[in-house]
Design a protein around this motif. Structure first.
Motif, PDB file in Angstrom:
ATOM      1  N   GLY A 200      -1.025  14.028   7.950  1.00 18.48           N
ATOM      2  CA  GLY A 200       0.219  14.591   7.440  1.00 18.48           C
ATOM      3  C   GLY A 200       0.937  13.730   6.437  1.00 18.48           C
ATOM      4  N   GLY A 201       0.304  12.648   6.008  1.00 15.99           N
ATOM      5  CA  GLY A 201       0.929  11.759   5.038  1.00 15.99           C
ATOM      6  C   GLY A 201       0.982  12.353   3.641  1.00 15.99           C
ATOM      7  N   ASP A 202       1.932  11.892   2.849  1.00 24.23           N
ATOM      8  CA  ASP A 202       2.120  12.357   1.479  1.00 24.23           C
ATOM      9  C   ASP A 202       1.073  11.708   0.579  1.00 24.23           C
ATOM     10  N   PRO A 203       0.202  12.489  -0.074  1.00 18.24           N
ATOM     11  CA  PRO A 203      -0.825  11.892  -0.942  1.00 18.24           C
ATOM     12  C   PRO A 203      -0.235  11.027  -2.049  1.00 18.24           C
ATOM     13  N   ALA A 204       0.890  11.461  -2.617  1.00 19.09           N
ATOM     14  CA  ALA A 204       1.512  10.689  -3.688  1.00 19.09           C
ATOM     15  C   ALA A 204       1.963   9.318  -3.193  1.00 19.09           C
ATOM     16  N   LEU A 205       2.472   9.261  -1.969  1.00 15.06           N
ATOM     17  CA  LEU A 205       2.895   7.985  -1.405  1.00 15.06           C
ATOM     18  C   LEU A 205       1.685   7.091  -1.157  1.00 15.06           C
ATOM     19  N   ALA A 206       0.598   7.659  -0.681  1.00 10.03           N
ATOM     20  CA  ALA A 206      -0.616   6.872  -0.460  1.00 10.03           C
ATOM     21  C   ALA A 206      -1.108   6.257  -1.760  1.00 10.03           C
ATOM     22  N   LEU A 207      -1.129   7.062  -2.825  1.00  7.97           N
ATOM     23  CA  LEU A 207      -1.593   6.562  -4.110  1.00  7.97           C
ATOM     24  C   LEU A 207      -0.650   5.491  -4.663  1.00  7.97           C
ATOM     25  N   ALA A 208       0.644   5.628  -4.432  1.00  6.60           N
ATOM     26  CA  ALA A 208       1.605   4.625  -4.885  1.00  6.60           C
ATOM     27  C   ALA A 208       1.426   3.313  -4.142  1.00  6.60           C
ATOM     28  N   MET A 209       0.996   3.388  -2.879  1.00  2.40           N
ATOM     29  CA  MET A 209       0.790   2.174  -2.099  1.00  2.40           C
ATOM     30  C   MET A 209      -0.492   1.453  -2.491  1.00  2.40           C
ATOM     31  N   ILE A 210      -1.554   2.208  -2.759  1.00  2.00           N
ATOM     32  CA  ILE A 210      -2.835   1.542  -2.992  1.00  2.00           C
ATOM     33  C   ILE A 210      -3.117   1.302  -4.469  1.00  2.00           C
ATOM     34  N   GLY A 211      -2.309   1.881  -5.365  1.00  2.00           N
ATOM     35  CA  GLY A 211      -2.522   1.687  -6.788  1.00  2.00           C
ATOM     36  C   GLY A 211      -1.434   0.857  -7.436  1.00  2.00           C
ATOM     37  N   VAL A 212      -1.507   0.760  -8.757  1.00  4.34           N
ATOM     38  CA  VAL A 212      -0.466   0.082  -9.527  1.00  4.34           C
ATOM     39  C   VAL A 212       0.036   1.023 -10.613  1.00  4.34           C
ATOM     40  N   VAL A 213       1.287   0.841 -10.984  1.00  3.65           N
ATOM     41  CA  VAL A 213       1.905   1.626 -12.048  1.00  3.65           C
ATOM     42  C   VAL A 213       2.648   0.665 -12.969  1.00  3.65           C
TER      43      VAL A 213
END
Length: 266
Positions: free
Chosen positions: A208-221
């Motif tokens: 049920g986690g937010d995919p956008a939040l997962a990507l923000a945690m494991i990636g860089v911007v």
């Protein structure tokens, strides 16, 4: 800069070959970056071919204890805990608690949801510049890179994106890379990091986690890197001044780093 295709080391890259202007580039085979080395197989041909002599581990004590590095034969380990001070001051930041957060969507949402991930990461990157443990760690890395006759060096954290990304940014800027090159190199890890963490991301979303939040945690911007660069500009005015005055690296050592790590095109 494509990742080196090692199966036992995620997000493995050689800074060599990146352009520095004036017909110069980073010398290949001397300064590399990666994710943690807990699964490293020294006999893997691509790993053995690197002939690593020094590994600089930028992780926290808890991360090192949970997944200790495996080193190639003959390589020495230098521990440089970037986040020790930040950890003591504010609790374990996102850069060092990926495993915990990706296994607990409710906890991740509570602490980092609603856009809070951006500000948390910006604080972490500012701490890369200001905290004493970070300054000591990056000073130690640069000192190793400026050692005449030293062999190939690899530096890493857990995912090889934040603490490691800032280290690469410092090194490349010091060598004379322009902003576009530095940013492209920094952002270039995203594909490799997403691949390495794909099973955890899938599990996070399945719970049920937010995919956008997962990507923000494991990636860089770009905004993460901007925070560190802004802190350098505000406190020191330039990367050279940050290295000299903030990290305590003398100009003579900086020149040795440039001589050792740069090459002119034939």
């Amino acid at each position: 800069m494509p990742a080196i295709p090692a199966t036992s080391v995620a997000n493995l890259r050689d800074l060599g070959g990146l352009p520095l202007g004036g017909g110069r580039s980073v010398r290949s085979g001397l300064v590399l970056r990666s994710a943690q080395l807990d699964r490293l197989e020294p006999e893997e041909p691509v790993v053995a071919g690197l002939k690593l002599r020094t590994v600089v581990d930028l992780r926290t004590a808890a991360e090192r204890a949970d997944r200790p590095d495996r080193l190639p034969e003959g390589a020495r380990l230098l521990v440089a805990d970037v986040l020790a001070d930040h950890l003591a001051a504010s609790g374990l930041p996102p850069a060092a608690r990926l495993k915990t957060l990706l296994n607990d969507p409710a906890l991740a949402e509570e602490h980092l949801g609603g856009g809070r991930i951006l500000e948390a990461m910006r604080r972490t990157y500012r701490a890369f510049v200001t905290s004493e443990s970070a300054r000591a760690s990056y000073r130690a890395l640069l000192t190793e890179l400026g050692t005449p006759g030293a062999g190939p060096l690899l530096f890493h954290c857990t995912a090889g994106k934040d603490r490691t990304g800032w280290a690469a940014t410092v090194v490349l800027t010091l060598l004379g890379a322009d902003e576009a090159t530095v940013r492209e190199e920094y952002l270039g890890v995203n594909a490799a990091v997403r691949q390495a963490f794909a099973p955890m991301i899938e599990g996070f979303v399945a719970q049920g986690g937010d995919p956008a939040l997962a990507l923000a945690m494991i990636g860089v911007v770009p905004e993460y890197l901007d925070a560190g660069l802004e802190e350098v500009a505000e406190r020191h005015g330039s990367m050279e001044a940050y290295v000299r005055d903030g990290l305590g690296v003398p100009d003579e050592l900086t020149e040795l780093i440039r001589e050792r790590l740069t090459v002119y095109a034939a």
